[in-house]
Each structure stands twice: as C-alpha cells, then as structure tokens.
Design a protein around this motif. Sequence first.
Motif, PDB file in Angstrom:
ATOM      1  N   GLN A  65     -14.652  58.652  24.733  1.00 24.90           N
ATOM      2  CA  GLN A  65     -14.289  58.650  26.160  1.00 24.90           C
ATOM      3  C   GLN A  65     -14.085  57.357  26.970  1.00 24.90           C
ATOM      4  O   GLN A  65     -15.007  56.698  26.680  1.00 24.90           O
ATOM      5  CB  GLN A  65     -15.026  59.731  27.055  1.00 24.90           C
TER       6      GLN A  65
ATOM      7  N   GLY B 222     -26.503  55.056  22.878  1.00 21.34           N
ATOM      8  CA  GLY B 222     -26.229  56.306  22.288  1.00 21.34           C
ATOM      9  C   GLY B 222     -24.948  56.039  21.558  1.00 21.34           C
ATOM     10  O   GLY B 222     -24.587  56.635  20.433  1.00 21.34           O
ATOM     11  N   ASN B 223     -23.899  55.874  22.466  1.00 24.30           N
ATOM     12  CA  ASN B 223     -22.780  55.648  21.588  1.00 24.30           C
ATOM     13  C   ASN B 223     -22.430  54.900  20.764  1.00 24.30           C
ATOM     14  O   ASN B 223     -21.816  54.959  19.610  1.00 24.30           O
ATOM     15  CB  ASN B 223     -21.611  55.309  22.786  1.00 24.30           C
TER      16      ASN B 223
ATOM     17  N   TYR C 265     -10.859  71.896  25.553  1.00 21.72           N
ATOM     18  CA  TYR C 265     -11.257  70.288  25.180  1.00 21.72           C
ATOM     19  C   TYR C 265     -11.478  70.261  23.665  1.00 21.72           C
ATOM     20  O   TYR C 265     -10.796  69.526  23.090  1.00 21.72           O
ATOM     21  CB  TYR C 265     -12.423  69.942  25.888  1.00 21.72           C
TER      22      TYR C 265
ATOM     23  N   GLN D 136      -9.501  68.195  20.378  1.00 23.84           N
ATOM     24  CA  GLN D 136     -10.261  67.504  19.307  1.00 23.84           C
ATOM     25  C   GLN D 136      -9.919  67.685  18.114  1.00 23.84           C
ATOM     26  O   GLN D 136      -9.816  67.101  17.209  1.00 23.84           O
ATOM     27  CB  GLN D 136     -11.709  67.553  19.656  1.00 23.84           C
TER      28      GLN D 136
ATOM     29  N   ASP E  25      -6.631  66.267  17.210  1.00 22.54           N
ATOM     30  CA  ASP E  25      -6.886  64.664  16.928  1.00 22.54           C
ATOM     31  C   ASP E  25      -7.052  64.845  15.700  1.00 22.54           C
ATOM     32  O   ASP E  25      -6.629  63.732  15.012  1.00 22.54           O
ATOM     33  CB  ASP E  25      -8.170  64.458  17.712  1.00 22.54           C
TER      34      ASP E  25
ATOM     35  N   VAL F 134     -19.542  60.764  14.023  1.00 24.67           N
ATOM     36  CA  VAL F 134     -19.847  60.856  15.450  1.00 24.67           C
ATOM     37  C   VAL F 134     -21.266  61.306  15.344  1.00 24.67           C
ATOM     38  O   VAL F 134     -22.159  61.322  14.320  1.00 24.67           O
ATOM     39  CB  VAL F 134     -19.427  62.362  16.020  1.00 24.67           C
ATOM     40  N   GLY F 135     -21.909  61.545  16.681  1.00 23.83           N
ATOM     41  CA  GLY F 135     -23.356  61.686  16.962  1.00 23.83           C
ATOM     42  C   GLY F 135     -23.326  63.212  16.930  1.00 23.83           C
ATOM     43  O   GLY F 135     -22.536  64.207  16.556  1.00 23.83           O
TER      44      GLY F 135
ATOM     45  N   ASP G 298     -24.190  65.716  18.663  1.00 25.78           N
ATOM     46  CA  ASP G 298     -23.496  66.571  19.863  1.00 25.78           C
ATOM     47  C   ASP G 298     -22.032  66.958  19.640  1.00 25.78           C
ATOM     48  O   ASP G 298     -21.627  67.916  20.231  1.00 25.78           O
ATOM     49  CB  ASP G 298     -23.764  65.945  21.153  1.00 25.78           C
ATOM     50  N   GLN G 299     -21.679  66.229  18.492  1.00 24.86           N
ATOM     51  CA  GLN G 299     -20.032  66.861  18.321  1.00 24.86           C
ATOM     52  C   GLN G 299     -19.928  67.588  16.969  1.00 24.86           C
ATOM     53  O   GLN G 299     -18.856  68.014  16.684  1.00 24.86           O
ATOM     54  CB  GLN G 299     -19.165  65.611  18.000  1.00 24.86           C
TER      55      GLN G 299
ATOM     56  N   ILE H 271     -29.797  59.551  19.921  1.00 25.37           N
ATOM     57  CA  ILE H 271     -30.711  58.751  20.493  1.00 25.37           C
ATOM     58  C   ILE H 271     -31.139  59.256  21.992  1.00 25.37           C
ATOM     59  O   ILE H 271     -30.263  59.718  22.609  1.00 25.37           O
ATOM     60  CB  ILE H 271     -29.750  57.424  20.902  1.00 25.37           C
TER      61      ILE H 271
ATOM     62  N   MET I 292     -29.830  60.475  25.196  1.00 19.99           N
ATOM     63  CA  MET I 292     -29.068  59.609  26.159  1.00 19.99           C
ATOM     64  C   MET I 292     -27.851  59.991  26.617  1.00 19.99           C
ATOM     65  O   MET I 292     -27.073  59.903  25.705  1.00 19.99           O
ATOM     66  CB  MET I 292     -29.333  58.090  25.721  1.00 19.99           C
TER      67      MET I 292
END
Length: 332
Positions: free
Chosen positions: A9, A18-19, A128, A132, A135, A146-147, A149-150, A186, A196
Amino acid sequence: SPRVLSGIQPTAGSFHLGNYLGAVRQWVALQETHDAFYMVVDLHALTVLQDPKELRANTRLAAAQLLAAGLDPERCTLFIQSHVAEHAELAWVMNCLTGFGEASRMTQFKDKSAKHGADRASVGLFTYPILQVADILLYQANEVPVGEDQRQHIELTRDLAERFNGRFGETFTLPRPYILKETAKIYDLQDPSIKMSKSASTPKGLINLLDDPKATAKKVKSAVTDTDTVIRFDVEEKPGISNLLTIYSTLTGTAITELEQRYDGKGYGALKSDLAEIMVDFVAPFRERTQQYLDDPETLDGVLAKGAEKARAVAAETLSQAYDRVGFLPAK
Ligand code: TYM
C-alpha cells in the motif's frame, strides 16, 4: 520460470521496517529467480479515506522506495494497480463468487472495522480481500511473498480459485504463500507483543525507513528489552531481544546462533548500539536513493508506464479467459 506477485500500500511518509524485512526484501531476491510482478496497490488504499493529492504523492513515493530497495525494472515488472483496469474487473467476478459470511470472517476487516466503527467502514474495506484475490489470480502467480498478516488473504485466494475452477473449468493457478519464518512478523520496538505497523505502533516503536537516521538509531537504542541481561533468542521469554536479533541477523546475514555467541556476556547495550549503527548504514543510503528517484520523475514515470504495459498484457489474457468461462458474450 515460476511467477511471483505481490503488492504494497502507498502509505503516508514511508515504508516501515516490517514491510521491508517481511516482504520487500524477499521481492528483491525473488526477481533473480522468478518471473516477478510487484505493484503499489492504490485501489486498496482507497478503502480508507484518502486526500487525492496525498494519495498521488504517496503512490510515487512508494514506487521510488521500491526501486531504492533494489527492485530492478530490467528484472521485474513494477506497476501501479490502478493503471491496470483488469484488477477491478476481475474483482467484480470474484465478488460474485464469494459468500457474504465468508467475507465477514476475514480478520483484517473485523479488526479495521472495529477500529473505524462498523457503520463508518466502507463497502470497499469489506471487499478488500477479494480485490487482492483478483490481483493474484490475474497473474497466475505460483507464489506470493508477504508477511504473516496476509496469510488468510492467500488462503481465500486458493479457495476462490478452486471454486472458480470447479464451477467453470481449469482457469486459475492456485498460489502458495511465500512467508519466511524468520521475518514473517517483525514486532514493535516498544511493545514486542504487537506487530510493527503504522496504525498500531507508537512513534517510538515504529522504524520508518525514511526517517532521520539519527532518530532511527535512537529508537533502536531505546527498544524495550527485559530485566534479564542474557542475549538469547527466545520468543516466549525474551520477545524484545529476539526481535532485535531477528532484525540484526537479517540485515547482516549473520546467523542468530552466531550473534548469541558474539554477544555472550556483553549485555544489551552493546547489541543495541551495534544494531543502531547497522540500521543507520541501511537507511541512510536507502533514503538517498529514494530521493534520487523522486527527483527524476521522468525516469520513474517511464518505469511505471513500461511496467503497466507488461502487466496489462498478462492480466488482459487471464481476464478474457475468465469472462469467457463465466458466460459473458464476447464484444465483437
Ligand atoms: P501492506 O501494504 O499492509 O504491507 C506490505 C507487506 O509488508 C508486510 N508486513 C509485515 N511483515 C512482517 N512484519 C510486519 N510487522 C509487517 N507489516 C507489514 C505485509 O505482510 C505485506 O506483505 N493487502 C496487502 C497488499 C496487497 C497484496 C496484494 C499483497 C494487495 N494486493 C496481492 C500480495 C498480493 C497489504 O495491505 O500489505
């Protein structure tokens, strides 16, 4: 070669650590071995209130940061999501394939709508994850870096791809999450029990990559640890130190066991001040490179135009197959 796709984003200010460690770093590595598609997801950003001027500036800034982080337009396709109309088009088809209850169970929506107030959350925020899904499926991606959370969004992608394929015939590749165990999550430097993030972290717990390097060094030095003095990787008992060891290890390519030995008996102060220096050596050139890309909008626009063109070619082919399968009359 296998295909990867991922997105980030366009947030205000800059990406955070973290990203970078959770996702972007892997994007850079994977462009060497994979057919790689990476995008700035401005359609997703619109799910919460955005100032038009800021959204545009943040989108540019995001692209500049991705290049500064090491994405090479010769090795990957970098584009802006809204430049490829097929994302919104396939999302509609996928919306119609998703159960209302199924969408309601997505944890990110539950968290975010709880924060904004359920009746103030947009319908876009609700759908949302389905955007994705579109996508990912448009590019027939094999893996999605990804991390943690995805993960749930990628599971939804697999479910919907299977559903579509089952109902209409083999159309979409089922993607796998590409989540590195070490950097999947992270943590906030002030509260190592939460990840984070821009929304939840306090300013002191959040490392913004474009902040003044001196401020960053200070945040590292004042990271929360514990009352013990032993430097040992133990997420349960020593979450703060373990987070710092993860960051240190990833930025330098040193094994955590080696760091444990190196700092044996040396105390937290030594570890923190070394890590502060390592962090500065990382963010200072990153900041400079980002500024260089921002100062040269022609080059940046050129990269994004070429990226959009390459992305569109792939996306258009998948979309036309999907449209055909669901029974849309072809436009002659
Ligand atoms: P976004 O923009 O919130 O985050 C970008 C990437 O950073 C990862 N990340 C983290 N990793 C480890 N530790 C953390 N503390 C941390 N915080 C963020 C995220 O997991 C993500 O990989 N929905 C996505 C964007 C998206 C997307 C896609 C991703 C849209 N379409 C298609 C993959 C494929 C998001 O909001 O990421």
